[in-house]
Design a protein around this motif. Structure first.
Motif, PDB file in Angstrom:
ATOM      1  N   ARG A 281      39.031  45.329  39.809  1.00 25.44           N
ATOM      2  CA  ARG A 281      38.829  46.477  38.927  1.00 25.44           C
ATOM      3  C   ARG A 281      40.064  46.747  38.078  1.00 25.44           C
ATOM      4  O   ARG A 281      39.964  47.077  36.885  1.00 25.44           O
ATOM      5  N   LYS A 282      41.244  46.621  38.690  1.00 31.84           N
ATOM      6  CA  LYS A 282      42.493  46.828  37.947  1.00 31.84           C
ATOM      7  C   LYS A 282      42.628  45.787  36.831  1.00 31.84           C
ATOM      8  O   LYS A 282      43.006  46.109  35.693  1.00 31.84           O
ATOM      9  N   ILE A 283      42.320  44.527  37.163  1.00 31.59           N
ATOM     10  CA  ILE A 283      42.414  43.454  36.170  1.00 31.59           C
ATOM     11  C   ILE A 283      41.412  43.683  35.043  1.00 31.59           C
ATOM     12  O   ILE A 283      41.718  43.456  33.861  1.00 31.59           O
ATOM     13  N   ASP A 284      40.226  44.152  35.407  1.00 34.30           N
ATOM     14  CA  ASP A 284      39.192  44.388  34.403  1.00 34.30           C
ATOM     15  C   ASP A 284      39.582  45.538  33.466  1.00 34.30           C
ATOM     16  O   ASP A 284      39.432  45.441  32.240  1.00 34.30           O
ATOM     17  N   GLU A 285      40.087  46.639  34.043  1.00 27.00           N
ATOM     18  CA  GLU A 285      40.417  47.810  33.235  1.00 27.00           C
ATOM     19  C   GLU A 285      41.621  47.565  32.323  1.00 27.00           C
ATOM     20  O   GLU A 285      41.693  48.091  31.212  1.00 27.00           O
ATOM     21  N   THR A 286      42.570  46.767  32.790  1.00 25.13           N
ATOM     22  CA  THR A 286      43.749  46.472  31.978  1.00 25.13           C
ATOM     23  C   THR A 286      43.561  45.244  31.100  1.00 25.13           C
ATOM     24  O   THR A 286      44.467  44.889  30.329  1.00 25.13           O
ATOM     25  N   GLU A 287      42.385  44.597  31.247  1.00 26.00           N
ATOM     26  CA  GLU A 287      42.085  43.371  30.505  1.00 26.00           C
ATOM     27  C   GLU A 287      43.145  42.309  30.751  1.00 26.00           C
ATOM     28  O   GLU A 287      43.506  41.527  29.867  1.00 26.00           O
ATOM     29  N   GLY A 288      43.627  42.274  31.978  1.00 23.60           N
ATOM     30  CA  GLY A 288      44.649  41.300  32.342  1.00 23.60           C
ATOM     31  C   GLY A 288      44.187  39.867  32.222  1.00 23.60           C
ATOM     32  O   GLY A 288      45.005  38.957  32.061  1.00 23.60           O
ATOM     33  N   TYR A 289      42.874  39.637  32.294  1.00 20.71           N
ATOM     34  CA  TYR A 289      42.340  38.280  32.201  1.00 20.71           C
ATOM     35  C   TYR A 289      42.656  37.638  30.853  1.00 20.71           C
ATOM     36  O   TYR A 289      42.674  36.416  30.717  1.00 20.71           O
ATOM     37  N   LYS A 290      42.936  38.465  29.836  1.00 21.30           N
ATOM     38  CA  LYS A 290      43.253  37.912  28.518  1.00 21.30           C
ATOM     39  C   LYS A 290      44.586  37.166  28.527  1.00 21.30           C
ATOM     40  O   LYS A 290      44.822  36.310  27.675  1.00 21.30           O
ATOM     41  N   ASN A 291      45.457  37.501  29.483  1.00 18.20           N
ATOM     42  CA  ASN A 291      46.733  36.802  29.584  1.00 18.20           C
ATOM     43  C   ASN A 291      46.557  35.319  29.885  1.00 18.20           C
ATOM     44  O   ASN A 291      47.448  34.504  29.600  1.00 18.20           O
TER      45      ASN A 291
ATOM     46  N   LEU B  46      36.313  39.221  32.551  1.00 23.02           N
ATOM     47  CA  LEU B  46      36.722  39.127  33.953  1.00 23.02           C
ATOM     48  C   LEU B  46      35.903  38.063  34.677  1.00 23.02           C
ATOM     49  O   LEU B  46      36.433  37.296  35.476  1.00 23.02           O
ATOM     50  N   ALA B  47      34.597  38.030  34.391  1.00 22.62           N
ATOM     51  CA  ALA B  47      33.728  37.060  35.064  1.00 22.62           C
ATOM     52  C   ALA B  47      34.162  35.632  34.745  1.00 22.62           C
ATOM     53  O   ALA B  47      34.207  34.764  35.627  1.00 22.62           O
ATOM     54  N   GLU B  48      34.489  35.387  33.491  1.00 23.04           N
ATOM     55  CA  GLU B  48      34.923  34.052  33.095  1.00 23.04           C
ATOM     56  C   GLU B  48      36.247  33.691  33.773  1.00 23.04           C
ATOM     57  O   GLU B  48      36.424  32.569  34.266  1.00 23.04           O
ATOM     58  N   TRP B  49      37.173  34.650  33.798  1.00 22.39           N
ATOM     59  CA  TRP B  49      38.480  34.425  34.418  1.00 22.39           C
ATOM     60  C   TRP B  49      38.348  34.131  35.910  1.00 22.39           C
ATOM     61  O   TRP B  49      38.963  33.211  36.436  1.00 22.39           O
ATOM     62  N   ALA B  50      37.531  34.940  36.618  1.00 17.88           N
ATOM     63  CA  ALA B  50      37.357  34.768  38.062  1.00 17.88           C
ATOM     64  C   ALA B  50      36.685  33.432  38.375  1.00 17.88           C
ATOM     65  O   ALA B  50      37.007  32.783  39.375  1.00 17.88           O
TER      66      ALA B  50
ATOM     67  N   ALA C 220      36.715  33.884  51.379  1.00 18.44           N
ATOM     68  CA  ALA C 220      37.011  35.237  50.913  1.00 18.44           C
ATOM     69  C   ALA C 220      38.468  35.604  51.191  1.00 18.44           C
ATOM     70  O   ALA C 220      39.152  36.205  50.346  1.00 18.44           O
ATOM     71  N   GLU C 221      38.946  35.240  52.383  1.00 10.70           N
ATOM     72  CA  GLU C 221      40.337  35.541  52.723  1.00 10.70           C
ATOM     73  C   GLU C 221      41.300  34.731  51.848  1.00 10.70           C
ATOM     74  O   GLU C 221      42.355  35.223  51.434  1.00 10.70           O
ATOM     75  N   MET C 222      40.950  33.488  51.559  1.00 10.87           N
ATOM     76  CA  MET C 222      41.781  32.667  50.687  1.00 10.87           C
ATOM     77  C   MET C 222      41.844  33.263  49.286  1.00 10.87           C
ATOM     78  O   MET C 222      42.919  33.314  48.662  1.00 10.87           O
ATOM     79  N   ASN C 223      40.699  33.726  48.794  1.00 10.97           N
ATOM     80  CA  ASN C 223      40.692  34.366  47.482  1.00 10.97           C
ATOM     81  C   ASN C 223      41.559  35.610  47.474  1.00 10.97           C
ATOM     82  O   ASN C 223      42.281  35.883  46.510  1.00 10.97           O
ATOM     83  N   SER C 224      41.474  36.376  48.564  1.00 11.24           N
ATOM     84  CA  SER C 224      42.300  37.575  48.677  1.00 11.24           C
ATOM     85  C   SER C 224      43.786  37.205  48.666  1.00 11.24           C
ATOM     86  O   SER C 224      44.600  37.864  48.003  1.00 11.24           O
ATOM     87  N   LEU C 225      44.137  36.132  49.374  1.00  8.68           N
ATOM     88  CA  LEU C 225      45.531  35.700  49.441  1.00  8.68           C
ATOM     89  C   LEU C 225      46.026  35.238  48.066  1.00  8.68           C
ATOM     90  O   LEU C 225      47.157  35.539  47.659  1.00  8.68           O
ATOM     91  N   ARG C 226      45.171  34.525  47.342  1.00 11.24           N
ATOM     92  CA  ARG C 226      45.570  34.063  46.015  1.00 11.24           C
ATOM     93  C   ARG C 226      45.810  35.223  45.058  1.00 11.24           C
ATOM     94  O   ARG C 226      46.751  35.212  44.258  1.00 11.24           O
ATOM     95  N   VAL C 227      44.933  36.245  45.147  1.00 10.24           N
ATOM     96  CA  VAL C 227      45.112  37.419  44.289  1.00 10.24           C
ATOM     97  C   VAL C 227      46.417  38.127  44.629  1.00 10.24           C
ATOM     98  O   VAL C 227      47.158  38.577  43.745  1.00 10.24           O
ATOM     99  N   MET C 228      46.723  38.231  45.935  1.00  9.50           N
ATOM    100  CA  MET C 228      47.967  38.873  46.358  1.00  9.50           C
ATOM    101  C   MET C 228      49.186  38.119  45.814  1.00  9.50           C
ATOM    102  O   MET C 228      50.167  38.725  45.360  1.00  9.50           O
ATOM    103  N   LEU C 229      49.135  36.788  45.846  1.00  8.87           N
ATOM    104  CA  LEU C 229      50.238  35.973  45.341  1.00  8.87           C
ATOM    105  C   LEU C 229      50.429  36.185  43.846  1.00  8.87           C
ATOM    106  O   LEU C 229      51.553  36.342  43.353  1.00  8.87           O
ATOM    107  N   ASP C 230      49.319  36.197  43.115  1.00  5.25           N
ATOM    108  CA  ASP C 230      49.415  36.356  41.673  1.00  5.25           C
ATOM    109  C   ASP C 230      49.942  37.731  41.279  1.00  5.25           C
ATOM    110  O   ASP C 230      50.583  37.887  40.237  1.00  5.25           O
ATOM    111  N   CYS C 231      49.649  38.721  42.112  1.00  4.52           N
ATOM    112  CA  CYS C 231      50.062  40.095  41.795  1.00  4.52           C
ATOM    113  C   CYS C 231      51.352  40.491  42.510  1.00  4.52           C
ATOM    114  O   CYS C 231      51.735  41.669  42.480  1.00  4.52           O
TER     115      CYS C 231
END
Length: 413
Positions: free
Chosen positions: A39-49, A55-59, A371-382
Motif C-alpha cells: 500500500r505504501k509503494i502504491d500510494e507513493t508510486e514507488g514502482y515508477k522508480n 503496482l501490479a506490473e512492478w510486483a 510468502a515469507e520469502m516475498n516478505s523478506l525481499r520487501v524488507m531488504l528492499d526497504c
C-alpha cells in the motif's frame, strides 16, 4: 522417514499444535506486513522508480506476484491491521491463520461476528455462500409472479409438517425447531442428560456443539454456534447474538409438555428423520415424504410414555435458564422454499480468493515459504531489518518441514 507410526506424548502433541498455531499466526502477521508495504509503494508510486507503470506490473516483474495476490495482501492489511493502516495485526485476529483471514475478506464487517478461530474454512465459506444465495432468493421474491397463484399449498406443506402441534415462534427462532428435527440423536441425548436435569448450560452446550464451532442454515436464516455465544442472521438483517442459556430456554418453551428423555424426538416429530437437500438455500427443508402430522384425534404426547418408564422430575418441567419471548403472531410469513433445481455456483472475476483446491500439505508449505520469502525481499528492499530475524527463523522451520515431507513422499514412491 519410513512411514511408520511414531507415538508421542500428550505434551508433545500440545507442543506441536502450539507450534503450528504460532506459524499460522506468523503467516497472518506476515500477510498484514506485506499488504502494508504494498500500500505504501502504491500510494507513493514507488514502482515508477523501477520503470513500472503500475503496482501490479512492478510486483509481477520483481516478485512474481499476481494482481490477485497483490489485491489480497492489500485487502488483508486494510481490514485486519491496527487502525486499518499499519504493519501490525489487530489482536482480535491473532488466533486466525492467513487462510481464514483471506476467506473472511468477502464477508461484510457485521458478519465477522459470526466467525471464530475454531471454525473451519468450510464454515466461513458456508456463510459467504448463504449471503449470495439469500440475496438471489430475496430478489426473486420481490419479482411480480402472477403465474404463482397455484403454488401456495405446495410451499406451505413443508412448514405445516415440520413442527406438528408446536407453538408459533419468532421468525428468528424457527431454525431451532428445524435444527432439532434434523438432529434426533442430539435432541434425545440432550433431554436425557444429567446436564439438562441439573440445568447445566455448559454441559448441555457440550452435547449440542462439542467441537466448539458449527454452522447451520434454514431458509433465510444462518446460524453460527460458537463457544461463547450463538449468532443468528435472518437475511438481510445483521447478525444478532443469542446466549446459550437463552437457546436452551427457548427450546424448552417450544417443546414444553413433550420433553421425556430419549422419547422426546418421538413425542415432537415422530420417528422419521427428514433428509436434507445438500448445498441449497433452504436445504434444511425436508425431502418428501415429510414427517407425517399427528392424527387430529390424537391426545397430547405428554403422559403417553410407557408406564414402566417414569419421567424424571427435571424432565417434567424444563429448567429455568433465562427469559424468552417465544410466542408471537402466527401471521409471520415464511420465505418460500426454492425450487429443487440447483444452479452451479458462479465464480466472479472480482473475487479476491482463488477457487478451493484439494488439500496438499506440501503445496501449502511451499505457498507459505514463498510468502515469507516475498516478505523478506520487501524488507531488504526497504531496509526494514527489524522483522527479518523472525522471518528467517520461520523460513528455516518451513524448510525443515518441507524436506521431511518430501523425503517421506520419495520413500513411499
Amino acid at each position: 522417514m519410513d512411514g511408520k507410526y511414531v507415538q508421542m506424548t500428550i505434551n508433545d502433541w500440545l507442543a506441536l499444535k502450539g507450534q503450528l498455531e504460532a506459524e499460522l499466526r506468523g503467516a497472518a502477521a506476515g500477510f498484514v506486513r506485506i499488504g502494508y508495504l504494498l500500500r505504501k509503494i502504491d500510494e507513493t508510486e514507488g514502482y515508477k522508480n523501477d520503470g513500472s507503470k503500475s503496482l501490479a506490473e512492478w510486483a509481477k516483474d520483481n516478485y512474481g506476484l499476481s494482481a490477485t495476490a497483490v489485491s489480497r495482501f492489500m485487502a488483508i492489511n486494510k481490514k485486519y491491521s491496527i487502525d486499518g493502516y499499519s504493519d501490525q495485526l489487530r489482536l482480535e485476529y491473532a488466533q486466525y491463520g492467513s487462510a481464514k483471514l483471506s476467506e473472511m475478506l468477502a464477508l461484510p464487517d457485521s458478519d465477522l461476528e459470526m466467525v471464530s478461530p475454531e471454525m473451519k474454512r468450510e464454515d466461513i465459506r458456508e456463510i459467504k455462500k448463504f449471503n449470495k444465495e439469500a440475496a438471489k432468493e430475496e430478489a426473486k421474491a420481490e419479482e411480480p409472479a402472477a403465474d404463482q397463484r397455484e403454488e401456495p399449498h405446495e410451499e406451505q406443506a413443508p412448514q405445516a409438517a415440520a413442527a406438528p402441534e408446536l407453538p408459533d415462534v419468532l421468525l428468528e427462532h424457527k431454525w431451532i425447531i428445524e435444527f432439532f428435527r434434523e438432529n434426533k440423536d442430539i435432541m434425545n441425548a440432550l433431554y436425557s442428560s444429567k446436564a439438562y436435569a441439573e440445568g447445566n448450560v455448559d454441559g448441555m452446550k457440550e452435547i449440542v456443539n462439542p467441537s466448539g464451532a458449527r454452522t447451520y442454515r434454514h431458509r433465510m436464516t444462518m446460524v453460527s454456534m460458537m463457544d461463547a455465544r450463538i449468532m443468528v442472521k435472518v437475511f438481510p438483517k445483521s447478525p444478532a447474538p443469542m446466549s446459550w442459556g437463552g437457546f436452551f430456554q427457548i427450546a424448552a418453551d417450544i417443546f414444553e409438555g413433550k420433553i421425556d428423555g430419549k422419547n422426546t424426538y418421538r413425542n415432537v416429530f415422530g420417528e422419521e428423520i427428514p433428509k436434507r437437500e445438500p448445498d441449497r438455500l433452504g436445504s434444511n427443508v425436508p425431502k418428501q415424504p415429510t414427517v407425517p402430522p399427528m392424527p387430529k384425534n390424537a391426545e397430547p404426547a405428554v403422559g403417553k410414555t410407557e408406564p414402566e418408564t417414569p419421567i424424571a422430575p427435571a424432565q417434567k418441567e424444563p429448567p429455568t435458564i433465562g427469559n424468552s419471548n417465544v410466542k408471537t403472531d402466527s401471521a409471520i410469513a415464511e420465505v418460500p422454499a426454492p425450487e429443487p433445481a440447483e444452479e452451479p455456483e458462479q465464480v466472479e472475476i472480482e473475487e479476491i480468493l482463488p477457487a478451493p483446491e484439494e488439500p496438499d500439505p506440501l503445496r501449502d508449505l511451499k505457498d507459505r515459504f514463498t510468502a515469507e520469502m516475498n516478505s523478506l525481499r520487501v524488507m531488504l528492499d526497504c531496509d526494514n531489518f527489524s522483522g527479518m530475524a523472525q522471518t528467517i527463523k520461520r523460513l528455516e522451520h518451513l524448510r525443515i518441514k518441507m524436506a521431511g515431507m518430501a523425503a517421506s513422499k520419495w520413500s513411499e514412491d
